[in-house]
Design a protein around this motif. Structure first.
Motif, mmCIF file in Angstrom:
data_model
loop_
_atom_site.group_PDB
_atom_site.id
_atom_site.type_symbol
_atom_site.label_atom_id
_atom_site.label_comp_id
_atom_site.label_asym_id
_atom_site.label_seq_id
_atom_site.Cartn_x
_atom_site.Cartn_y
_atom_site.Cartn_z
ATOM 1 N N THR A 133 0.856 -1.187 0.000
ATOM 2 C CA THR A 133 0.000 0.000 0.000
ATOM 3 C C THR A 133 0.888 1.232 0.000
ATOM 4 N N CYS A 143 0.427 5.177 0.415
ATOM 5 C CA CYS A 143 -0.596 6.078 0.956
ATOM 6 C C CYS A 143 -0.057 7.502 1.049
ATOM 7 N N HIS A 144 -0.921 8.459 0.777
ATOM 8 C CA HIS A 144 -0.596 9.881 0.894
ATOM 9 C C HIS A 144 -1.435 10.487 2.029
ATOM 10 N N PRO A 145 -1.004 10.323 3.284
ATOM 11 C CA PRO A 145 -1.810 10.866 4.398
ATOM 12 C C PRO A 145 -1.725 12.394 4.436
ATOM 13 N N PRO A 177 -6.690 2.686 4.394
ATOM 14 C CA PRO A 177 -6.598 3.990 5.056
ATOM 15 C C PRO A 177 -7.681 4.932 4.521
ATOM 16 N N TRP A 195 -7.360 7.844 3.385
ATOM 17 C CA TRP A 195 -6.770 8.840 2.492
ATOM 18 C C TRP A 195 -6.440 8.191 1.160
ATOM 19 N N ALA A 214 -4.815 6.236 -1.547
ATOM 20 C CA ALA A 214 -3.825 5.158 -1.443
ATOM 21 C C ALA A 214 -3.911 4.303 -2.698
ATOM 22 N N ARG A 262 -3.039 0.398 -3.927
ATOM 23 C CA ARG A 262 -2.670 -0.942 -3.480
ATOM 24 C C ARG A 262 -2.123 -1.719 -4.662
#
Length: 190
Positions: free
Chosen positions: A113, A115-117, A168, A170, A172, A174
């Motif tokens: 994954t 992810c861009h939080p 998440p 936000w 993301a 996968r």
């Protein structure tokens, strides 16, 4: 924690197995000899023309020295044209800080994954609830790329982990990945 490159190569149609065979035969030991830890290598299950892999270094200084040694060494010089001919894009590279990741022998599908939080505190709260040490969490390394012959993506703050976890909240991506089995070195005749 190591400096880790997550490399996603887009290949010309039908070229993935050619690159994987060459990579396993010529580039794994060549990189290891230069001081690079070669991690997981994967076929992207959703894109037949993508090869995903990781490599790690103790720090940025070692990264620069190891990359210089490998890319000026005889193994890369001998096989680079063949390798480069399989690729349409090799610039999708994230520079990360984390433990690296190699799937256990015999592992099936691996989920990665990316992810861009929105902020570190929100992500840390998510990670405390949903990620364990086995997820091999990585964070963007914001140091300048000191080996500019190999570009890396900049201007992003990402988190990357491996294995199943609740999605998440936000943006993301996968990746469903199939590990490439490591080839055993063939002993010299005699």
């Amino acid at each position: 924690m190591n400096i880790v490159e997550l490399r996603q190569y887009t290949l010309h149609p039908g070229a993935r197995d050619t690159l994987i065979e060459l990579f396993e035969r010529e580039f794994v030991t060549g990189q290891q000899s230069a001081g690079i830890t070669v991690g997981g290598r994967f076929r992207d299950l959703d894109d037949p023309d993508r090869f995903v892999w990781l490599r790690a270094f103790p720090d940025m200084t070692h990264r620069r020295r190891a990359l210089e040694a490998f890319y000026t060494g005889p193994g890369w010089r001998k096989h680079r044209d063949t390798a480069n001919a399989t690729m349409s894009d090799s610039t999708n590279v994230l520079l990360l800080r984390g433990p690296g990741f190699t799937p256990p022998p015999g592992a099936g599908e691996v989920v990665a994954t990316i992810c861009h939080p929105p902020d570190a505190d929100a992500f840390d709260a998510y990670a405390a609830r949903h990620l364990a040490p086995g997820h091999a969490l990585h964070r963007t390394e914001h140091a300048a790329n000191d080996y500019p012959l190999l570009p890396v993506r900049t201007g992003e703050d990402v988190r990357v982990w491996f294995g199943a976890a609740e999605a998440p909240p936000w943006p993301a991506r996968r990746l469903r990945l199939e590990p490439v089995p490591a080839q055993r070195a063939t002993p010299p005749p005699g």
